[in-house]
Motif scaffolding. Structure first.
Motif, PDB file in Angstrom:
ATOM      1  N   LYS A 111       7.000 -25.595  33.737  1.00  0.00           N
ATOM      2  CA  LYS A 111       7.993 -24.994  33.259  1.00  0.00           C
ATOM      3  C   LYS A 111       7.543 -25.136  31.482  1.00  0.00           C
ATOM      4  N   LEU A 112       7.070 -26.222  31.220  1.00  0.00           N
ATOM      5  CA  LEU A 112       6.702 -26.490  29.814  1.00  0.00           C
ATOM      6  C   LEU A 112       5.590 -25.721  29.627  1.00  0.00           C
ATOM      7  N   GLU A 113       4.628 -25.832  30.173  1.00  0.00           N
ATOM      8  CA  GLU A 113       3.407 -25.165  30.050  1.00  0.00           C
ATOM      9  C   GLU A 113       3.514 -23.320  29.912  1.00  0.00           C
ATOM     10  N   LEU A 114       4.744 -23.030  30.743  1.00  0.00           N
ATOM     11  CA  LEU A 114       4.984 -21.836  30.991  1.00  0.00           C
ATOM     12  C   LEU A 114       5.617 -21.059  29.695  1.00  0.00           C
ATOM     13  N   LEU A 115       6.372 -22.130  29.030  1.00  0.00           N
ATOM     14  CA  LEU A 115       7.046 -21.991  27.753  1.00  0.00           C
ATOM     15  C   LEU A 115       6.158 -21.833  26.643  1.00  0.00           C
ATOM     16  N   ILE A 116       5.180 -22.885  26.628  1.00  0.00           N
ATOM     17  CA  ILE A 116       3.984 -22.727  25.706  1.00  0.00           C
ATOM     18  C   ILE A 116       3.413 -21.222  25.672  1.00  0.00           C
ATOM     19  N   ALA A 117       3.136 -21.101  26.736  1.00  0.00           N
ATOM     20  CA  ALA A 117       2.175 -19.631  27.297  1.00  0.00           C
ATOM     21  C   ALA A 117       2.837 -18.316  26.582  1.00  0.00           C
ATOM     22  N   ILE A 118       4.130 -18.509  26.919  1.00  0.00           N
ATOM     23  CA  ILE A 118       5.132 -17.437  26.434  1.00  0.00           C
ATOM     24  C   ILE A 118       5.397 -17.398  24.894  1.00  0.00           C
ATOM     25  N   LEU A 119       5.154 -18.679  24.192  1.00  0.00           N
ATOM     26  CA  LEU A 119       5.224 -18.724  22.741  1.00  0.00           C
ATOM     27  C   LEU A 119       3.822 -18.221  22.003  1.00  0.00           C
ATOM     28  N   VAL A 120       2.888 -18.383  22.791  1.00  0.00           N
ATOM     29  CA  VAL A 120       1.299 -18.008  22.468  1.00  0.00           C
ATOM     30  C   VAL A 120       1.391 -16.407  22.550  1.00  0.00           C
ATOM     31  N   PHE A 121       2.108 -16.041  23.562  1.00  0.00           N
ATOM     32  CA  PHE A 121       1.982 -14.444  23.731  1.00  0.00           C
ATOM     33  C   PHE A 121       2.904 -13.909  22.869  1.00  0.00           C
ATOM     34  N   VAL A 122       3.895 -14.496  22.264  1.00  0.00           N
ATOM     35  CA  VAL A 122       4.711 -14.194  21.288  1.00  0.00           C
ATOM     36  C   VAL A 122       3.948 -13.811  20.293  1.00  0.00           C
ATOM     37  N   MET A 123       3.110 -14.513  19.529  1.00  0.00           N
ATOM     38  CA  MET A 123       2.221 -14.152  18.737  1.00  0.00           C
ATOM     39  C   MET A 123       1.131 -13.163  18.822  1.00  0.00           C
ATOM     40  N   ALA A 124       0.908 -13.130  20.140  1.00  0.00           N
ATOM     41  CA  ALA A 124      -0.129 -12.010  20.607  1.00  0.00           C
ATOM     42  C   ALA A 124       0.594 -10.677  20.431  1.00  0.00           C
ATOM     43  N   ALA A 125       1.796 -10.507  21.050  1.00  0.00           N
ATOM     44  CA  ALA A 125       2.825  -9.427  20.811  1.00  0.00           C
ATOM     45  C   ALA A 125       2.852  -9.034  19.321  1.00  0.00           C
ATOM     46  N   CYS A 126       3.135 -10.045  18.491  1.00  0.00           N
ATOM     47  CA  CYS A 126       3.411  -9.798  17.105  1.00  0.00           C
ATOM     48  C   CYS A 126       2.021  -8.869  16.505  1.00  0.00           C
ATOM     49  N   PHE A 127       0.801  -9.455  16.862  1.00  0.00           N
ATOM     50  CA  PHE A 127      -0.416  -8.843  16.421  1.00  0.00           C
ATOM     51  C   PHE A 127      -0.493  -7.616  17.072  1.00  0.00           C
ATOM     52  N   PHE A 128      -0.327  -7.349  18.211  1.00  0.00           N
ATOM     53  CA  PHE A 128      -0.520  -6.006  18.696  1.00  0.00           C
ATOM     54  C   PHE A 128       0.462  -4.856  18.144  1.00  0.00           C
ATOM     55  N   GLY A 129       1.947  -5.334  17.847  1.00  0.00           N
ATOM     56  CA  GLY A 129       2.796  -4.503  17.287  1.00  0.00           C
ATOM     57  C   GLY A 129       2.191  -4.196  15.933  1.00  0.00           C
ATOM     58  N   GLU A 130       1.654  -5.305  15.185  1.00  0.00           N
ATOM     59  CA  GLU A 130       1.199  -4.962  13.731  1.00  0.00           C
ATOM     60  C   GLU A 130       0.176  -3.811  13.821  1.00  0.00           C
ATOM     61  N   MET A 131      -0.757  -4.003  14.936  1.00  0.00           N
ATOM     62  CA  MET A 131      -2.016  -3.365  15.002  1.00  0.00           C
ATOM     63  C   MET A 131      -1.472  -1.828  15.276  1.00  0.00           C
ATOM     64  N   SER A 132      -0.444  -1.491  15.874  1.00  0.00           N
ATOM     65  CA  SER A 132       0.144  -0.384  16.184  1.00  0.00           C
ATOM     66  C   SER A 132       0.785   0.369  15.107  1.00  0.00           C
ATOM     67  N   TYR A 133       1.175  -0.294  13.988  1.00  0.00           N
ATOM     68  CA  TYR A 133       1.481   0.102  12.797  1.00  0.00           C
ATOM     69  C   TYR A 133       0.416   0.312  11.765  1.00  0.00           C
ATOM     70  N   VAL A 134      -0.441  -0.650  11.492  1.00  0.00           N
ATOM     71  CA  VAL A 134      -1.428  -0.379  10.578  1.00  0.00           C
ATOM     72  C   VAL A 134      -2.576   0.414  11.152  1.00  0.00           C
ATOM     73  N   LYS A 135      -2.595   0.910  12.421  1.00  0.00           N
ATOM     74  CA  LYS A 135      -3.468   1.696  13.000  1.00  0.00           C
ATOM     75  C   LYS A 135      -5.136   1.711  12.523  1.00  0.00           C
ATOM     76  N   PRO A 136      -5.510   0.648  12.994  1.00  0.00           N
ATOM     77  CA  PRO A 136      -7.087   0.403  12.654  1.00  0.00           C
ATOM     78  C   PRO A 136      -7.639   1.667  13.254  1.00  0.00           C
ATOM     79  N   PRO A 137      -8.753   2.244  12.358  1.00  0.00           N
ATOM     80  CA  PRO A 137      -9.530   3.351  13.087  1.00  0.00           C
ATOM     81  C   PRO A 137     -10.175   2.725  14.154  1.00  0.00           C
ATOM     82  N   ALA A 138     -10.237   3.785  15.268  1.00  0.00           N
ATOM     83  CA  ALA A 138     -10.654   3.471  16.457  1.00  0.00           C
ATOM     84  C   ALA A 138     -12.190   3.463  16.244  1.00  0.00           C
ATOM     85  N   SER A 139     -12.684   4.289  15.381  1.00  0.00           N
ATOM     86  CA  SER A 139     -14.225   4.424  15.371  1.00  0.00           C
ATOM     87  C   SER A 139     -14.811   3.378  14.794  1.00  0.00           C
ATOM     88  N   GLY A 140     -14.134   2.772  13.881  1.00  0.00           N
ATOM     89  CA  GLY A 140     -14.419   1.273  13.109  1.00  0.00           C
ATOM     90  C   GLY A 140     -14.433   0.225  14.153  1.00  0.00           C
TER      91      GLY A 140
END
Length: 549
Positions: free
Chosen positions: A187-216
């Motif tokens: 359960k503890l490791e699952l919690l840690i994994a969830i928190l790590v993926f929270v940060m991943a979701a943050c960066f994915f959300g930010e990536m959808s906002y700033v829209k990096p050029p796909a070609s680049g």
């Protein structure tokens, strides 16, 4: 006549692995029962494919946490801020190479019943064995430095604790986390994994906002390029953060906590399932690393960058990177970022502790309590982190993460070369050795990384000697001290590459008759003939690993 029951040691695919299996020794009358009756009995008890796969899930995902540690985040952020998307190809090659060598490490453990450090102990002379052990311990410490500093940065953001004080507190925080495992490690490791993926979701959300050029992004991922000041150093740091030597020792040991049937088919199935699991876990890690580089590269290099953003990007560290998430998270960006950064550092430090345990047990046959092992490793890692954070502040601590990642890259050959040789050797792996295609691909990638490291080490040192402001006499003495070390490094790599393996750890299963061999190849029974064989128990010394059943 009634069947007699006894317990016998079965010939293992890993000589000396001490695997014990319970075997039914039946009379010849039972042995002559129809073949289809025996097959039906075994087939009935076989798990469906997906359930069988799930029984092997665990080691790959635990190992993949090391690819999402603060060292990775730091190098990703700096690569994006300094070079945009130009170093994404390093992330791609690094994760492909990581998948290959992690699967080789898993195969070694499954096929031999020993993990990498144990095979090294059996193969190499005493002096070489101790040198490899020391280098492996240095790798664990170098990997722990980013976790120490990342956790200190998280405490600084959350509670405004000075970085140097946060460095001191990281030892206690990890011991507390390890202590909590007794109340529910999974359960503890699952919690840690969830928190790590929270940060991943943050960066994915930010990536959808700033829209990096796909070609680049695609160009940076598939067109290798090393332009600009410090590109080579950043690329090596990226590789060092992605492909870590202690992970090879860790993965080859974690797979031994799974029950693998003692048959060619059973071992092949286990290797395939571990490959699939590692592929899924590392693909997720790849997407997260790409997201971090893309967000950093887009915010810092694409479009009209404000002067404030340019100043923040010019000296970006883990301590200051929360501004990248402000567009999505607003004022709460720093808090959520810090929580996820804390979870990343702590979860990675747990895997480092386990890796250190296996390294010490394999090379020296010594075992320590988990808290004592963590305290020892963490105390050594805290010292340089504390000194640099006091003298250089957060910026100096951030640069120390890059240095630690480069140390890991230079350490890699001393775990990678033994793994490549052992996994390609019939004396170690028997029929489970690497195919010629895997041998060629893995050696090409491995030698390329080793060659880049040696080239950078040589050219960077020579450039520093030429352009520093020290007196010529001092440069002469420094050269006299350093050049022999560089020669020793190259000599050690050549020795490991060309030394012929001498110790046989593979024992071929006994072949009583054609029927027994057919059963062995089909995976229905072991090599003693048509008998019911329970799965081999996992290693008792690895049974404390908190992995899902």
């Amino acid at each position: 006549m009634e069947a007699q029951m006894s317990t016998a040691a079965t010939p293992s695919f890993g000589g000396g692995s001490n695997r014990i299996a319970a075997v039914n020794i039946t009379t010849p009358t039972n042995a002559l029962k129809p073949q289809n009756h025996q097959e039906g009995k075994n087939t009935t008890h076989q798990k469906p494919g997906w359930r069988k796969f799930l029984s092997y899930v665990g080691p790959g995902f635990l190992v993949s946490l090391a690819y999402l540690d603060p060292g990775n985040l730091e190098t990703d952020l700096q690569a994006g801020a300094n070079h945009g998307f130009e170093l994404l190809w390093v992330v791609l090659i690094g994760l492909i190479f990581a998948l290959i060598i992690q699967s080789l490490a898993a195969n070694l453990g499954v096929s031999t019943g020993k993990h990498l450090s144990e095979v090294c102990k059996a193969e190499y002379p005493k002096f070489v064995k101790y040198c490899l052990w020391l280098l492996a311990e240095v790798a664990v410490i170098a990997a722990d430095i980013p976790e120490v500093i990342g956790t200190a940065f998280a405490l600084n953001i959350l509670f405004h604790i000075p970085v140097w004080a946060g460095v001191l507190l990281t030892g206690l925080s990890t011991l507390l986390l390890l202590g909590l495992q007794r109340y529910g490690a999974r359960k503890l490791e699952l919690l840690i994994a969830i928190l790590v993926f929270v940060m991943a979701a943050c960066f994915f959300g930010e990536m959808s906002y700033v829209k990096p050029p796909a070609s680049g992004v695609l160009k940076g991922m598939f067109v290798p390029k090393l332009k600009g000041e410090g590109a080579t150093a950043d690329a090596i740091a990226l590789l060092g953060a992605l492909v870590m030597p202690h992970n090879l020792f860790l993965h080859s040991a974690l797979v031994l906590s799974r029950k693998v049937p003692n048959s060619v088919r059973g071992i092949n199935d286990a290797c395939r399932y571990f490959l699939i699991e590692s592929g899924i876990a590392l693909f997720i890690a790849f997407l997260i690393n790409v997201a971090v580089v893309s967000v950093s590269g887009t915010v810092c290099t694409v479009g009209n960058v404000t002067q404030t953003t340019a100043d923040q990007c010019s000296d970006i560290t883990l301590n200051s990177a929360s501004f990248l998430l402000q567009n999505v998270l607003g004022k709460s960006s720093s808090t959520i970022y810090a929580i996820a950064l804390f979870a990343s550092g702590q979860s990675s430090s747990i895997t480092g502790t386990y890796a250190g345990q296996f390294i010490m047990q394999g090379f020296l046959d010594l075992k320590m309590k988990t808290w004592a092992r963590n305290l020892m490793t963490r105390s050594i890692a805290i010292t340089p982190s504390l000194i640099v954070s006091i003298i250089g502040g957060p910026q100096g601590a951030g640069r120390l993460i890059i240095i630690a990642s480069m140390i890991l890259s230079f350490e890699l050959p001393f775990a990678l070369i033994p793994l490549l040789k052992f996994s390609s050797s019939s004396t170690k792996m028997g029929p489970h050795k690497n195919s010629i295609y895997i041998i060629v691909i893995s050696w090409i990638l491995g030698l390329a990384i080793i060659g880049i490291n040696i080239y950078y080490l040589s050219t960077a040192f020579v450039d520093w000697l030429i352009h520093n402001n020290l007196p010529k006499v001092a440069n002469v003495f420094i050269g006299i001290a350093v050049f022999p070390l560089m020669a020793a490094y190259i000599g050690a790599v050549i020795y490991l590459m060309f030394r012929k393996d001498r110790v046989v750890t593979y024992i071929e299963p006994e072949k009583d008759d054609a029927v027994a061999q057919a059963h062995l190849e089909s995976g229905l029974n072991n090599s003693f003939g048509p008998r019911d064989v329970t799965p081999l128990p996992f290693r008792e010394d690895l049974a404390h690993i908190p992995l899902p059943e």
